[in-house]
Design a protein around this motif. Sequence first.
Motif, PDB file in Angstrom:
ATOM      1  N   ASP A  89      34.145  43.128  32.817  1.00 23.82           N
ATOM      2  CA  ASP A  89      35.196  42.239  32.320  1.00 23.82           C
ATOM      3  C   ASP A  89      36.524  42.542  33.010  1.00 23.82           C
ATOM      4  O   ASP A  89      37.276  41.632  33.363  1.00 23.82           O
ATOM      5  CB  ASP A  89      35.332  42.378  30.810  1.00 23.82           C
ATOM      6  CG  ASP A  89      36.256  41.348  30.217  1.00 23.82           C
ATOM      7  OD1 ASP A  89      36.045  40.143  30.470  1.00 23.82           O
ATOM      8  OD2 ASP A  89      37.196  41.735  29.492  1.00 23.82           O
ATOM      9  N   ALA A  90      36.813  43.830  33.227  1.00 20.88           N
ATOM     10  CA  ALA A  90      38.051  44.220  33.916  1.00 20.88           C
ATOM     11  C   ALA A  90      38.059  43.718  35.356  1.00 20.88           C
ATOM     12  O   ALA A  90      39.090  43.251  35.854  1.00 20.88           O
ATOM     13  CB  ALA A  90      38.209  45.739  33.889  1.00 20.88           C
ATOM     14  N   ALA A  91      36.912  43.811  36.019  1.00 19.77           N
ATOM     15  CA  ALA A  91      36.823  43.307  37.395  1.00 19.77           C
ATOM     16  C   ALA A  91      37.070  41.802  37.420  1.00 19.77           C
ATOM     17  O   ALA A  91      37.800  41.290  38.288  1.00 19.77           O
ATOM     18  CB  ALA A  91      35.458  43.638  37.991  1.00 19.77           C
ATOM     19  N   GLY A  92      36.499  41.091  36.454  1.00 18.13           N
ATOM     20  CA  GLY A  92      36.736  39.650  36.371  1.00 18.13           C
ATOM     21  C   GLY A  92      38.194  39.326  36.109  1.00 18.13           C
ATOM     22  O   GLY A  92      38.742  38.369  36.657  1.00 18.13           O
ATOM     23  N   ALA A  93      38.844  40.123  35.278  1.00 24.50           N
ATOM     24  CA  ALA A  93      40.266  39.907  34.994  1.00 24.50           C
ATOM     25  C   ALA A  93      41.109  40.121  36.252  1.00 24.50           C
ATOM     26  O   ALA A  93      42.064  39.387  36.506  1.00 24.50           O
ATOM     27  CB  ALA A  93      40.733  40.844  33.880  1.00 24.50           C
ATOM     28  N   ALA A  94      40.751  41.120  37.040  1.00 21.78           N
ATOM     29  CA  ALA A  94      41.486  41.378  38.285  1.00 21.78           C
ATOM     30  C   ALA A  94      41.307  40.222  39.266  1.00 21.78           C
ATOM     31  O   ALA A  94      42.274  39.799  39.916  1.00 21.78           O
ATOM     32  CB  ALA A  94      41.023  42.682  38.907  1.00 21.78           C
ATOM     33  N   LEU A  95      40.087  39.711  39.364  1.00 20.24           N
ATOM     34  CA  LEU A  95      39.846  38.567  40.250  1.00 20.24           C
ATOM     35  C   LEU A  95      40.602  37.338  39.761  1.00 20.24           C
ATOM     36  O   LEU A  95      41.166  36.582  40.561  1.00 20.24           O
ATOM     37  CB  LEU A  95      38.351  38.275  40.346  1.00 20.24           C
ATOM     38  CG  LEU A  95      37.484  39.381  40.944  1.00 20.24           C
ATOM     39  CD1 LEU A  95      36.019  38.979  40.913  1.00 20.24           C
ATOM     40  CD2 LEU A  95      37.924  39.739  42.342  1.00 20.24           C
ATOM     41  N   GLY A  96      40.623  37.150  38.451  1.00 20.92           N
ATOM     42  CA  GLY A  96      41.387  36.036  37.888  1.00 20.92           C
ATOM     43  C   GLY A  96      42.882  36.183  38.141  1.00 20.92           C
ATOM     44  O   GLY A  96      43.582  35.196  38.358  1.00 20.92           O
ATOM     45  N   ALA A  97      43.367  37.422  38.135  1.00 21.03           N
ATOM     46  CA  ALA A  97      44.788  37.661  38.420  1.00 21.03           C
ATOM     47  C   ALA A  97      45.130  37.269  39.856  1.00 21.03           C
ATOM     48  O   ALA A  97      46.219  36.742  40.113  1.00 21.03           O
ATOM     49  CB  ALA A  97      45.146  39.122  38.163  1.00 21.03           C
ATOM     50  N   LEU A  98      44.210  37.514  40.774  1.00 21.51           N
ATOM     51  CA  LEU A  98      44.439  37.076  42.156  1.00 21.51           C
ATOM     52  C   LEU A  98      44.561  35.557  42.222  1.00 21.51           C
ATOM     53  O   LEU A  98      45.416  35.019  42.916  1.00 21.51           O
ATOM     54  CB  LEU A  98      43.306  37.551  43.062  1.00 21.51           C
ATOM     55  CG  LEU A  98      43.213  39.042  43.327  1.00 21.51           C
ATOM     56  CD1 LEU A  98      41.957  39.355  44.150  1.00 21.51           C
ATOM     57  CD2 LEU A  98      44.454  39.526  44.054  1.00 21.51           C
ATOM     58  N   GLY A  99      43.700  34.884  41.478  1.00 22.55           N
ATOM     59  CA  GLY A  99      43.768  33.426  41.426  1.00 22.55           C
ATOM     60  C   GLY A  99      45.081  32.943  40.832  1.00 22.55           C
ATOM     61  O   GLY A  99      45.683  31.978  41.307  1.00 22.55           O
ATOM     62  N   MET A 100      45.547  33.617  39.783  1.00 21.17           N
ATOM     63  CA  MET A 100      46.819  33.228  39.166  1.00 21.17           C
ATOM     64  C   MET A 100      48.003  33.485  40.095  1.00 21.17           C
ATOM     65  O   MET A 100      48.976  32.737  40.101  1.00 21.17           O
ATOM     66  CB  MET A 100      47.017  33.961  37.837  1.00 21.17           C
ATOM     67  CG  MET A 100      46.095  33.467  36.737  1.00 21.17           C
ATOM     68  SD  MET A 100      46.194  31.694  36.441  1.00 21.17           S
ATOM     69  CE  MET A 100      47.857  31.527  35.846  1.00 21.17           C
TER      70      MET A 100
END
Length: 155
Positions: A89-100
Amino acid sequence: MSAPIEISPSSLREGRWHEYAVRFALGGAATVFAGLVSSWYGASIGGLFLALPAIFCASATLIEKHEIRRMREAGLDGKRRGQQAAALDAAGAALGALGMLAFAGVFWLLVERSVAGAFASASLAWLAVSVAAWFVRRKARSCRSSPAAERAGPR
């Protein structure tokens, strides 16, 4: 080969009402706090606080608890599996942060021309960067777990 991305609404039934209440309260509190900071110090500073990871912390903890509970019901300890699920979940959040970050940059560059155009372009940038980051992470993981990488041993 990994399974395709899919949506599983069944995981919503695993949560208890008070867990959703905690998520809602933390998310609302983080949003109110960001609004107050924004009104005091301006939108640029307030926007940084809108990215406050309060919601992530609550969800990562709940994900870990759910996995541990699920594994214990199966007669296993489940602590390691819970940690792995929270890490994913943390890895997904980091990837989502790149998108944001891509969204914010494109929106900032284009907003003076057209708000609707900036929003559409920024949304496409978010989608492209998030999906590309996911594929890069997936490829990096598959390279690390390939037989050649296993034969090479630890570095």
